[in-house]
Motif scaffolding. Structure first.
Motif, short mmCIF file in Angstrom:
data_model
loop_
_atom_site.label_atom_id
_atom_site.label_comp_id
_atom_site.label_asym_id
_atom_site.label_seq_id
_atom_site.Cartn_x
_atom_site.Cartn_y
_atom_site.Cartn_z
N SER A 1 9.12 1.95 2.13
CA SER A 1 10.21 2.50 1.39
C SER A 1 9.48 3.97 1.44
CB SER A 1 10.54 2.00 -0.07
OG SER A 1 9.39 1.97 -0.82
N VAL A 2 10.35 4.99 0.93
CA VAL A 2 9.93 6.30 0.83
C VAL A 2 9.35 6.29 -0.73
CG1 VAL A 2 10.65 8.72 0.27
CG2 VAL A 2 11.59 7.47 2.01
N ALA A 3 8.16 6.79 -0.72
CA ALA A 3 7.39 6.94 -2.00
C ALA A 3 7.84 8.48 -2.75
CB ALA A 3 5.95 6.83 -1.61
N ASN A 4 8.40 8.10 -3.75
CA ASN A 4 8.79 9.20 -4.56
C ASN A 4 7.93 9.35 -5.67
OD1 ASN A 4 10.94 10.45 -3.25
ND2 ASN A 4 12.11 8.75 -3.64
N SER B 1 0.81 -1.30 -0.13
CA SER B 1 -0.07 0.02 -0.04
C SER B 1 1.00 1.18 -0.12
CB SER B 1 -0.99 0.06 1.42
OG SER B 1 -0.11 -0.14 2.48
N GLN B 2 0.05 2.40 -0.27
CA GLN B 2 0.96 3.64 -0.11
C GLN B 2 0.00 4.80 0.54
OE1 GLN B 2 1.20 6.98 -3.46
NE2 GLN B 2 2.97 5.91 -3.90
N ALA B 3 0.69 5.48 1.60
CA ALA B 3 -0.02 6.71 2.04
C ALA B 3 0.18 7.70 1.47
CB ALA B 3 0.29 6.56 3.61
N ASN B 4 -0.69 8.59 0.86
CA ASN B 4 -0.67 9.77 -0.03
C ASN B 4 -1.38 10.89 0.39
OD1 ASN B 4 -0.10 11.39 -2.30
ND2 ASN B 4 0.16 9.64 -3.54
N VAL C 1 1.38 4.82 -22.17
CA VAL C 1 0.79 5.91 -21.63
C VAL C 1 0.74 5.98 -19.99
CG1 VAL C 1 -1.88 6.93 -21.55
CG2 VAL C 1 -1.13 5.57 -23.42
N ALA C 2 0.79 4.85 -19.31
CA ALA C 2 0.90 4.77 -17.91
C ALA C 2 2.18 5.69 -17.60
CB ALA C 2 0.96 3.65 -17.50
N ARG C 3 3.27 5.49 -18.31
CA ARG C 3 4.60 6.41 -18.15
C ARG C 3 4.32 7.80 -18.37
NH1 ARG C 3 8.72 1.79 -20.72
NH2 ARG C 3 8.76 0.74 -19.15
N GLU C 4 3.62 8.20 -19.17
CA GLU C 4 3.40 9.57 -19.37
C GLU C 4 2.66 10.13 -18.12
OE1 GLU C 4 1.63 12.62 -22.75
OE2 GLU C 4 1.84 10.41 -23.35
N LEU C 5 1.65 9.48 -17.86
CA LEU C 5 0.55 9.83 -16.85
C LEU C 5 1.45 9.74 -15.49
CD1 LEU C 5 -2.04 10.60 -15.30
CD2 LEU C 5 -2.23 7.72 -15.14
N GLN C 6 2.51 8.98 -15.20
CA GLN C 6 3.05 9.02 -14.03
C GLN C 6 4.25 10.42 -13.90
OE1 GLN C 6 6.21 5.94 -13.46
NE2 GLN C 6 6.86 6.50 -11.41
N ARG C 7 4.66 10.56 -15.16
CA ARG C 7 5.58 11.71 -14.95
C ARG C 7 4.82 13.14 -14.85
NH1 ARG C 7 8.01 8.59 -19.23
NH2 ARG C 7 6.95 9.77 -21.00
N GLU C 8 3.71 12.97 -15.41
CA GLU C 8 2.75 14.16 -15.28
C GLU C 8 2.62 14.61 -13.88
OE1 GLU C 8 0.89 17.85 -16.79
OE2 GLU C 8 2.67 16.29 -17.59
N LEU C 9 1.91 13.25 -13.53
CA LEU C 9 1.52 13.37 -11.85
C LEU C 9 2.59 13.70 -11.11
CD1 LEU C 9 -1.03 10.12 -11.54
CD2 LEU C 9 -1.53 12.58 -11.86
N ASP C 10 3.93 13.41 -11.30
CA ASP C 10 4.92 13.50 -10.23
C ASP C 10 5.70 14.89 -10.55
OD1 ASP C 10 4.49 10.77 -9.39
OD2 ASP C 10 5.91 10.08 -10.38
N SER D 1 0.02 15.35 -5.93
CA SER D 1 -0.45 14.50 -4.38
C SER D 1 1.11 14.69 -4.06
CB SER D 1 -0.89 13.43 -4.73
OG SER D 1 -0.02 12.43 -5.27
N SER D 2 1.17 14.27 -2.69
CA SER D 2 2.24 14.09 -1.97
C SER D 2 2.56 12.68 -1.50
CB SER D 2 2.62 15.19 -0.98
OG SER D 2 2.56 16.49 -1.37
N PRO D 3 3.28 11.79 -2.36
CA PRO D 3 3.38 10.56 -1.80
C PRO D 3 4.23 10.60 -0.59
CG PRO D 3 3.85 10.55 -4.03
CD PRO D 3 3.95 12.01 -3.73
N LEU D 4 3.71 9.62 0.40
CA LEU D 4 4.61 9.54 1.66
C LEU D 4 5.50 8.33 1.75
CD1 LEU D 4 1.91 11.00 4.27
CD2 LEU D 4 3.93 12.27 3.21
N VAL D 5 4.84 7.10 1.92
CA VAL D 5 5.50 5.92 2.09
C VAL D 5 4.83 4.85 1.26
CG1 VAL D 5 6.51 6.61 4.24
CG2 VAL D 5 4.36 5.38 4.23
N ASN D 6 5.61 3.65 0.84
CA ASN D 6 5.07 2.63 0.38
C ASN D 6 5.27 1.56 1.53
OD1 ASN D 6 4.37 3.55 -2.04
ND2 ASN D 6 6.40 3.25 -2.83
N THR D 7 4.34 0.84 2.03
CA THR D 7 4.48 0.22 3.16
C THR D 7 4.25 -1.65 3.00
OG1 THR D 7 2.11 0.19 3.92
CG2 THR D 7 3.62 2.10 5.00
N THR D 8 4.82 -2.26 3.84
CA THR D 8 4.60 -3.83 3.89
C THR D 8 3.54 -3.99 4.90
OG1 THR D 8 6.88 -4.27 3.41
CG2 THR D 8 5.66 -5.85 4.46
#
Length: 507
Positions: free
Chosen positions: A309-312, A264-267, A456-465, A470-477
């Motif tokens: 891990s840190v979610a960048n 999961s990710q907390a964002n 298309v997903a890669r283009e979307l990811q670059r635009e969002l980031d 949003s401000s991604p915080l952490v990816n958790t186990t």
């Protein structure tokens, strides 16, 4: 990308607690932090990840995800798509029965789909908002085939479709009674619930797939919001699984844990970007400063014991098309300078969160830590904590301002189209209205191959980031404690919630 499950189980004799157990033979009890709106209806349970165990237990879908997170045929045996992508003809499995004993037919599919469309104005059906907006008609071809006609190409027409329901039963009892006691085709039949306490299910003896037929006869999901109490209940044999534990509790578990990496990710999302209200977060410099002010590595190491891990990126490592994003380091001095540059020095800012989530453990402590870091950077930050059922309903109604925290399951976000929930103009939890982003989601919907979708997903990811919408915080186990009666259990890869329960085997 598939993520391996790390399963650590210590062999313990059945009498490991002196033979005492508060759980009856043949019953598995799972302690969860929340069941959100506590709806047993598999369609309504689609609205939030904390209810996914209910959705997977009662419902059986046209297309399923297996334990590795891969999409596999469910009640849809095969399908054909017209060259223009607007017509889907779906052949259904034969010799399948609904939980009331009636044969599964195309009518069960049509009734459920029509119901989702008819209720699209109901916030409890907001998880089907996009799907309902695309589907024009659902027609029965014959007893074991349906045809979907779409207004525009939509690659997730079957993946996002609602679980079929027992059409005869639904028509006989009506909408209100069905919501109270649903009948579908999943491996568990809903029996009863006690509000704010538990939901109970019994094994469906007529379930069509032997490989996913539970060994336990009954399943109980017990709501225990306090983590300390969940651990105590596991230790005393009152429950068999204690879901979503923080590192502080893990060392107390004597029998073992089941760990799910990248679950999961907390964002942090900024709802004012959706509503168009004037807000400080409309300035991208403010959004960047707020992220720079947070020591996310420290949060991973201290709050989550290094299990994460840190979610960048808004994307998770499990997401199709994911590419590692540039690191945004902890820089409190830089954050103060950027806030001053944006004219936001000393600004008032509220962060709203739910008190608990089955997606990310200790979400309240996480939010408290974030607010503390913001205060150290000179922000007059305050925290608003809301009970999960009320919180998520209010998020969908866009009642909050400034910033909110949402926790997202990696299994859901393996499909980049699902980010529309948070970033498209039609998303149930969307915190953004942006025509450029909407265009990318339309392109995702119209893709025909995995390679095209990935591009298309890669283009979307670059635009969002890059725009930091949003401000991604952490990816958790996700870490679940298990008791000695659990012989084997394989949760879904990338899935933070404690399910599905198909693979549960008891001693």
């Amino acid at each position: 990308m598939l993520v391996a499950l790390i399963v650590t189980m210590l062999a313990v004799a059945c009498g490991g607690r002196g033979g005492d157990s508060a759980v009856p033979d043949g019953t598995v009890v799972v302690g969860v932090a929340t069941l959100q709106e506590q709806q047993p209806d598999p369609l309504i349970a689609n609205v939030g990840s904390n209810l996914y165990p209910v959705k997977w237990s009662v419902g059986e879908f046209l297309i399923n995800r297996d334990e590795t997170g891969e999409l596999v045929p469910g009640l849809a045996e095969n399908w054909e798509v017209s060259p223009d992508g607007l017509s889907w003809t779906v052949r259904l499995r034969r010799d399948v029965y609904m939980q009331d004993g009636s044969p599964f037919t195309a009518a069960d599919v049509k009734t459920s789909m029509d119901r989702a469309v008819a209720n699209q104005g109901d916030p409890l059906f907001s998880g089907y908002a996009l799907w309902s907006s695309v589907v024009s008609t659902v027609d029965v071809v014959d007893e074991h085939a349906i045809r979907l006609t779409l207004d525009r190409p939509f690659s997730n027409a079957l993946v996002d479709a609602p679980a079929p329901i027992a059409s005869g039963y639904y028509q006989r009892v009506g909408e209100a009674e069905f919501r109270r006691k649903p009948i579908a085709a999943g491996p568990w039949i809903f029996e009863s619930q006690k509000q704010n306490d538990s939901m109970s299910f019994r094994r469906f003896e007529g379930f069509w797939d032997p490989s996913r037929t539970p060994t336990a006869k009954r399943l109980v999901l017990r709501i225990i919001p306090d983590e300390t109490q969940r651990v105590a209940a596991l230790q005393t044999g009152q429950i068999d699984i204690a879901a979503n534990l923080s590192p502080a509790s893990i060392y107390q578990i004597s029998d073992g844990t089941v760990d799910v990496p990248d679950a999961s990710q907390a964002n942090i999302y900024f709802p004012d970007l959706f509503t168009g209200r004037p807000g400080r977060a409309a300035d991208p410099r403010v959004r960047r400063a707020l992220l720079m002010a947070i020591d996310r590595r420290g949060i991973v190491d201290v709050l989550y014991g290094g299990r994460g891990s840190v979610a960048n990126s808004a994307f998770l490592p499990t997401t199709l098309g994911f590419e590692p994003a540039p690191d945004i380091p902890y820089d409190p001095d830089g954050a103060r300078s950027l806030l001053a540059e944006a004219g936001a020095e000393g600004m008032e800012f509220e962060l709203t969160t739910y008190a608990s989530s089955t997606s990310v453990a200790d979400v309240q402590k996480l939010a408290e830590t974030v607010v503390s870091y913001w205060q150290q950077a000179g922000v007059k930050a305050k925290l608003n904590i809301v009970e999960p059922a009320t919180y998520l309903a209010n998020v969908r109604a866009h009642k909050y301002s400034d910033a909110i925290i949402l926790c997202s399951p990696g299994s859901l976000l393996a499909d980049p189209s699902q980010f529309s929930t948070f970033f498209s103009s039609q998303g149930a939890y969307s915190a953004l209205k942006n025509e450029g982003i909407d265009r990318l989601f339309r392109q995702l919907d119209e893709t025909r191959t995995v390679e095209d979708k990935e591009a298309v997903a890669r283009e979307l990811q670059r635009e969002l980031d890059e725009k930091q919408y949003s401000s991604p915080l952490v990816n958790t186990t996700a870490v679940h404690g298990v008791g000695p009666r659990i012989a084997e259990w394989i949760p879904m890869a990338g899935n933070p919630v404690p399910g599905p329960y198909w693979t549960l085997e008891t001693t």
